[in-house]
Design a protein around this motif. Structure first.
Motif, PDB file in Angstrom:
ATOM      1  N   LEU A   1       0.827  -1.209   0.000  1.00  0.00           N
ATOM      2  CA  LEU A   1       0.000   0.000   0.000  1.00  0.00           C
ATOM      3  C   LEU A   1       0.861   1.260   0.000  1.00  0.00           C
ATOM      4  O   LEU A   1       0.624   2.193  -0.777  1.00  0.00           O
ATOM      5  CB  LEU A   1      -0.922   0.000   1.223  1.00  0.00           C
ATOM      6  CG  LEU A   1      -2.159  -0.887   1.154  1.00  0.00           C
ATOM      7  CD1 LEU A   1      -2.816  -0.995   2.527  1.00  0.00           C
ATOM      8  CD2 LEU A   1      -3.158  -0.325   0.143  1.00  0.00           C
ATOM      9  N   VAL A   2       1.861   1.276   0.858  1.00  0.00           N
ATOM     10  CA  VAL A   2       2.722   2.455   0.971  1.00  0.00           C
ATOM     11  C   VAL A   2       3.507   2.681  -0.322  1.00  0.00           C
ATOM     12  O   VAL A   2       3.522   3.783  -0.884  1.00  0.00           O
ATOM     13  CB  VAL A   2       3.684   2.315   2.166  1.00  0.00           C
ATOM     14  CG1 VAL A   2       4.702   3.461   2.175  1.00  0.00           C
ATOM     15  CG2 VAL A   2       2.905   2.291   3.476  1.00  0.00           C
ATOM     16  N   LEU A   3       4.158   1.631  -0.802  1.00  0.00           N
ATOM     17  CA  LEU A   3       5.004   1.771  -1.987  1.00  0.00           C
ATOM     18  C   LEU A   3       4.188   2.067  -3.244  1.00  0.00           C
ATOM     19  O   LEU A   3       4.627   2.830  -4.113  1.00  0.00           O
ATOM     20  CB  LEU A   3       5.838   0.505  -2.187  1.00  0.00           C
ATOM     21  CG  LEU A   3       6.910   0.243  -1.129  1.00  0.00           C
ATOM     22  CD1 LEU A   3       7.637  -1.070  -1.410  1.00  0.00           C
ATOM     23  CD2 LEU A   3       7.906   1.393  -1.066  1.00  0.00           C
ATOM     24  N   THR A   4       3.005   1.472  -3.343  1.00  0.00           N
ATOM     25  CA  THR A   4       2.151   1.745  -4.500  1.00  0.00           C
ATOM     26  C   THR A   4       1.685   3.195  -4.497  1.00  0.00           C
ATOM     27  O   THR A   4       1.651   3.860  -5.544  1.00  0.00           O
ATOM     28  CB  THR A   4       0.933   0.806  -4.507  1.00  0.00           C
ATOM     29  OG1 THR A   4       1.385  -0.549  -4.555  1.00  0.00           O
ATOM     30  CG2 THR A   4       0.042   1.076  -5.711  1.00  0.00           C
TER      31      THR A   4
ATOM     32  N   TYR B   1       5.764  -2.979 -15.099  1.00  0.00           N
ATOM     33  CA  TYR B   1       6.611  -1.815 -14.824  1.00  0.00           C
ATOM     34  C   TYR B   1       8.072  -2.233 -14.663  1.00  0.00           C
ATOM     35  O   TYR B   1       8.982  -1.571 -15.170  1.00  0.00           O
ATOM     36  CB  TYR B   1       6.148  -1.098 -13.549  1.00  0.00           C
ATOM     37  CG  TYR B   1       5.020  -0.118 -13.751  1.00  0.00           C
ATOM     38  CD1 TYR B   1       3.871  -0.480 -14.450  1.00  0.00           C
ATOM     39  CD2 TYR B   1       5.072   1.164 -13.228  1.00  0.00           C
ATOM     40  CE1 TYR B   1       2.827   0.404 -14.622  1.00  0.00           C
ATOM     41  CE2 TYR B   1       4.035   2.064 -13.399  1.00  0.00           C
ATOM     42  CZ  TYR B   1       2.907   1.675 -14.095  1.00  0.00           C
ATOM     43  OH  TYR B   1       1.870   2.553 -14.270  1.00  0.00           O
ATOM     44  N   ALA B   2       8.293  -3.326 -13.932  1.00  0.00           N
ATOM     45  CA  ALA B   2       9.666  -3.763 -13.675  1.00  0.00           C
ATOM     46  C   ALA B   2      10.366  -4.215 -14.950  1.00  0.00           C
ATOM     47  O   ALA B   2      11.571  -4.001 -15.117  1.00  0.00           O
ATOM     48  CB  ALA B   2       9.666  -4.894 -12.643  1.00  0.00           C
ATOM     49  N   PHE B   3       9.608  -4.834 -15.868  1.00  0.00           N
ATOM     50  CA  PHE B   3      10.225  -5.396 -17.066  1.00  0.00           C
ATOM     51  C   PHE B   3      10.163  -4.482 -18.287  1.00  0.00           C
ATOM     52  O   PHE B   3      10.946  -4.655 -19.222  1.00  0.00           O
ATOM     53  CB  PHE B   3       9.558  -6.732 -17.425  1.00  0.00           C
ATOM     54  CG  PHE B   3       9.780  -7.811 -16.403  1.00  0.00           C
ATOM     55  CD1 PHE B   3      11.051  -8.097 -15.937  1.00  0.00           C
ATOM     56  CD2 PHE B   3       8.714  -8.533 -15.903  1.00  0.00           C
ATOM     57  CE1 PHE B   3      11.262  -9.096 -14.994  1.00  0.00           C
ATOM     58  CE2 PHE B   3       8.906  -9.537 -14.958  1.00  0.00           C
ATOM     59  CZ  PHE B   3      10.185  -9.818 -14.500  1.00  0.00           C
TER      60      PHE B   3
ATOM     61  N   PHE C   1      14.062   2.682 -17.325  1.00  0.00           N
ATOM     62  CA  PHE C   1      14.679   2.810 -16.002  1.00  0.00           C
ATOM     63  C   PHE C   1      14.485   4.218 -15.450  1.00  0.00           C
ATOM     64  O   PHE C   1      14.704   5.216 -16.135  1.00  0.00           O
ATOM     65  CB  PHE C   1      16.170   2.495 -16.087  1.00  0.00           C
ATOM     66  CG  PHE C   1      16.861   2.538 -14.754  1.00  0.00           C
ATOM     67  CD1 PHE C   1      16.875   1.430 -13.928  1.00  0.00           C
ATOM     68  CD2 PHE C   1      17.478   3.703 -14.313  1.00  0.00           C
ATOM     69  CE1 PHE C   1      17.502   1.468 -12.688  1.00  0.00           C
ATOM     70  CE2 PHE C   1      18.108   3.759 -13.081  1.00  0.00           C
ATOM     71  CZ  PHE C   1      18.117   2.636 -12.264  1.00  0.00           C
ATOM     72  N   ASN C   2      14.057   4.279 -14.184  1.00  0.00           N
ATOM     73  CA  ASN C   2      13.942   5.564 -13.497  1.00  0.00           C
ATOM     74  C   ASN C   2      14.258   5.365 -12.015  1.00  0.00           C
ATOM     75  O   ASN C   2      14.624   4.262 -11.593  1.00  0.00           O
ATOM     76  CB  ASN C   2      12.547   6.181 -13.703  1.00  0.00           C
ATOM     77  CG  ASN C   2      11.428   5.290 -13.180  1.00  0.00           C
ATOM     78  OD1 ASN C   2      11.473   4.799 -12.050  1.00  0.00           O
ATOM     79  ND2 ASN C   2      10.407   5.070 -14.009  1.00  0.00           N
ATOM     80  N   GLU C   3      14.097   6.426 -11.240  1.00  0.00           N
ATOM     81  CA  GLU C   3      14.489   6.381  -9.831  1.00  0.00           C
ATOM     82  C   GLU C   3      13.633   5.436  -8.983  1.00  0.00           C
ATOM     83  O   GLU C   3      13.986   5.133  -7.838  1.00  0.00           O
ATOM     84  CB  GLU C   3      14.440   7.791  -9.228  1.00  0.00           C
ATOM     85  CG  GLU C   3      15.510   8.739  -9.745  1.00  0.00           C
ATOM     86  CD  GLU C   3      15.178   9.343 -11.096  1.00  0.00           C
ATOM     87  OE1 GLU C   3      15.966  10.157 -11.602  1.00  0.00           O
ATOM     88  OE2 GLU C   3      14.109   8.992 -11.673  1.00  0.00           O
ATOM     89  N   LEU C   4      12.527   4.971  -9.523  1.00  0.00           N
ATOM     90  CA  LEU C   4      11.651   4.064  -8.777  1.00  0.00           C
ATOM     91  C   LEU C   4      11.824   2.605  -9.194  1.00  0.00           C
ATOM     92  O   LEU C   4      11.012   1.760  -8.809  1.00  0.00           O
ATOM     93  CB  LEU C   4      10.186   4.476  -8.966  1.00  0.00           C
ATOM     94  CG  LEU C   4       9.750   5.766  -8.275  1.00  0.00           C
ATOM     95  CD1 LEU C   4       8.288   6.065  -8.591  1.00  0.00           C
ATOM     96  CD2 LEU C   4       9.953   5.681  -6.767  1.00  0.00           C
ATOM     97  N   TYR C   5      12.870   2.320  -9.932  1.00  0.00           N
ATOM     98  CA  TYR C   5      13.060   0.945 -10.408  1.00  0.00           C
ATOM     99  C   TYR C   5      13.053  -0.062  -9.251  1.00  0.00           C
ATOM    100  O   TYR C   5      12.386  -1.101  -9.317  1.00  0.00           O
ATOM    101  CB  TYR C   5      14.369   0.827 -11.190  1.00  0.00           C
ATOM    102  CG  TYR C   5      14.717  -0.601 -11.531  1.00  0.00           C
ATOM    103  CD1 TYR C   5      14.039  -1.282 -12.535  1.00  0.00           C
ATOM    104  CD2 TYR C   5      15.706  -1.281 -10.818  1.00  0.00           C
ATOM    105  CE1 TYR C   5      14.338  -2.602 -12.826  1.00  0.00           C
ATOM    106  CE2 TYR C   5      16.009  -2.605 -11.102  1.00  0.00           C
ATOM    107  CZ  TYR C   5      15.323  -3.263 -12.111  1.00  0.00           C
ATOM    108  OH  TYR C   5      15.621  -4.573 -12.387  1.00  0.00           O
ATOM    109  N   LEU C   6      13.776   0.237  -8.189  1.00  0.00           N
ATOM    110  CA  LEU C   6      13.828  -0.691  -7.053  1.00  0.00           C
ATOM    111  C   LEU C   6      12.483  -0.786  -6.336  1.00  0.00           C
ATOM    112  O   LEU C   6      12.171  -1.818  -5.728  1.00  0.00           O
ATOM    113  CB  LEU C   6      14.927  -0.277  -6.075  1.00  0.00           C
ATOM    114  CG  LEU C   6      16.364  -0.463  -6.587  1.00  0.00           C
ATOM    115  CD1 LEU C   6      17.369   0.020  -5.547  1.00  0.00           C
ATOM    116  CD2 LEU C   6      16.627  -1.927  -6.937  1.00  0.00           C
ATOM    117  N   VAL C   7      11.688   0.266  -6.411  1.00  0.00           N
ATOM    118  CA  VAL C   7      10.333   0.206  -5.855  1.00  0.00           C
ATOM    119  C   VAL C   7       9.488  -0.773  -6.673  1.00  0.00           C
ATOM    120  O   VAL C   7       8.740  -1.583  -6.119  1.00  0.00           O
ATOM    121  CB  VAL C   7       9.687   1.603  -5.836  1.00  0.00           C
ATOM    122  CG1 VAL C   7       8.214   1.512  -5.417  1.00  0.00           C
ATOM    123  CG2 VAL C   7      10.442   2.523  -4.885  1.00  0.00           C
TER     124      VAL C   7
END
Length: 278
Positions: free
Chosen positions: A18-21, A92-94, A98-104
């Motif tokens: 919930l938080v990360l989304t 989104y991951a695939f 690439f952006n600053e939220l990739y690890l998110v």
């Protein structure tokens, strides 16, 4: 001793989701020029973010609350929305540049996968089957098979001509992508899931009821996301064929109706998780 419907690890994973989304969608929508993707893809990403923020996040929060209180309806919706987010952040991951939220995105991918698999394993499919009783399964079977056929025809109409001509499908070429992750997810996972679930449901296998319930919630949310994408594409001046709008609008409406029909058949006192055997 009664079981806790959602064990602590899955509750924490859902809360983190919930938080990360919320962070990911808010940044994507409100930080100017955040996405580095090709302009043709941006309306689709914005539409996905908007639907996820205003529908997906509240639906996950509310269903998590009720599921944790022992509601089978809440549990099914919780799993369905989690499945929607799993699909969303896999794409989104695939696929997203690439952006600053990739690890998110990658964190959301494993969080939702962990929650979805763990939640499905605990779901009491036999109770779902019992609650549906002798109600006809034909509408659910027909809908899932129809979706499988429509999605297959939609993507194969782009893939096969390009394959025969030795080129890339127009959607891939316009977006300057190496391949289409959505093709892979839909044809490799979603379409087979619909076909297998429809077959099992026709034979009234207990787990087919569980997968049907979850898939209906997922398709309702995903259909809404597609409609939101169409709105953004129209606002950006991109041509969207009227038949495509009508098809996705109709499919979303049908999925919402079937989802409501299915959920209303679930008993209010039904336990969402299977009883342990000693």
């Amino acid at each position: 001793m009664s079981q806790i419907p959602i064990p602590r690890p899955y509750r924490l994973a859902s809360l983190a989701t919930l938080v990360l989304t919320t962070v990911a969608t808010s940044v994507g929508l409100f930080v100017p020029n955040f996405y580095r993707d090709h302009p043709v893809l941006l309306p689709q990403i914005y539409g996905q973010d908007l639907l996820t923020l205003i529908v997906g996040v509240p639906a996950l929060a509310i269903s998590l609350y009720y599921a944790n209180r022992g509601s089978l309806r809440g549990y099914v919706i919780w799993l369905g929305v989690t499945g929607y987010l799993l699909y969303t952040y896999a794409s989104y991951a695939f696929m997203t540049a690439f952006n600053e939220l990739y690890l998110v995105y990658t964190t959301l991918l494993w969080l939702t996968l962990f929650t979805f698999v763990g939640g499905m394993v605990r779901l009491d499919a036999a109770t779902l089957k019992r609650d549906l009783g002798e109600a006809s399964v034909r509408p659910y079977v027909a809908f899932q098979l129809s979706l499988a056929v429509l999605v297959s025809l939609l993507w194969l109409s782009e893939i096969l001509p390009a394959t025969l001509e030795g080129t890339s499908p127009l959607a891939i070429a316009e977006a300057e992508l190496p391949t289409a992750v959505i093709y892979s997810l839909d044809l490799g996972i979603i379409v087979p899931a619909f076909v297998l679930t429809a077959y099992w449901l026709w034979n009234r296998r207990a787990w087919a009821y569980a997968f049907t319930a979850v898939l209906l919630v997922k398709i309702a949310t995903l259909g809404g996301a597609v409609l939101a994408m169409i709105v953004f594409m129209t606002l950006e001046g991109q041509a969207v064929p009227l038949p495509q709008i009508l098809i996705f609008g109709t499919l979303t409406a049908i999925s919402l109706w079937l989802m409501g029909r299915f959920l209303m058949a679930i008993g209010s006192e039904s336990n969402p998780v299977r009883a342990r055997t000693s």
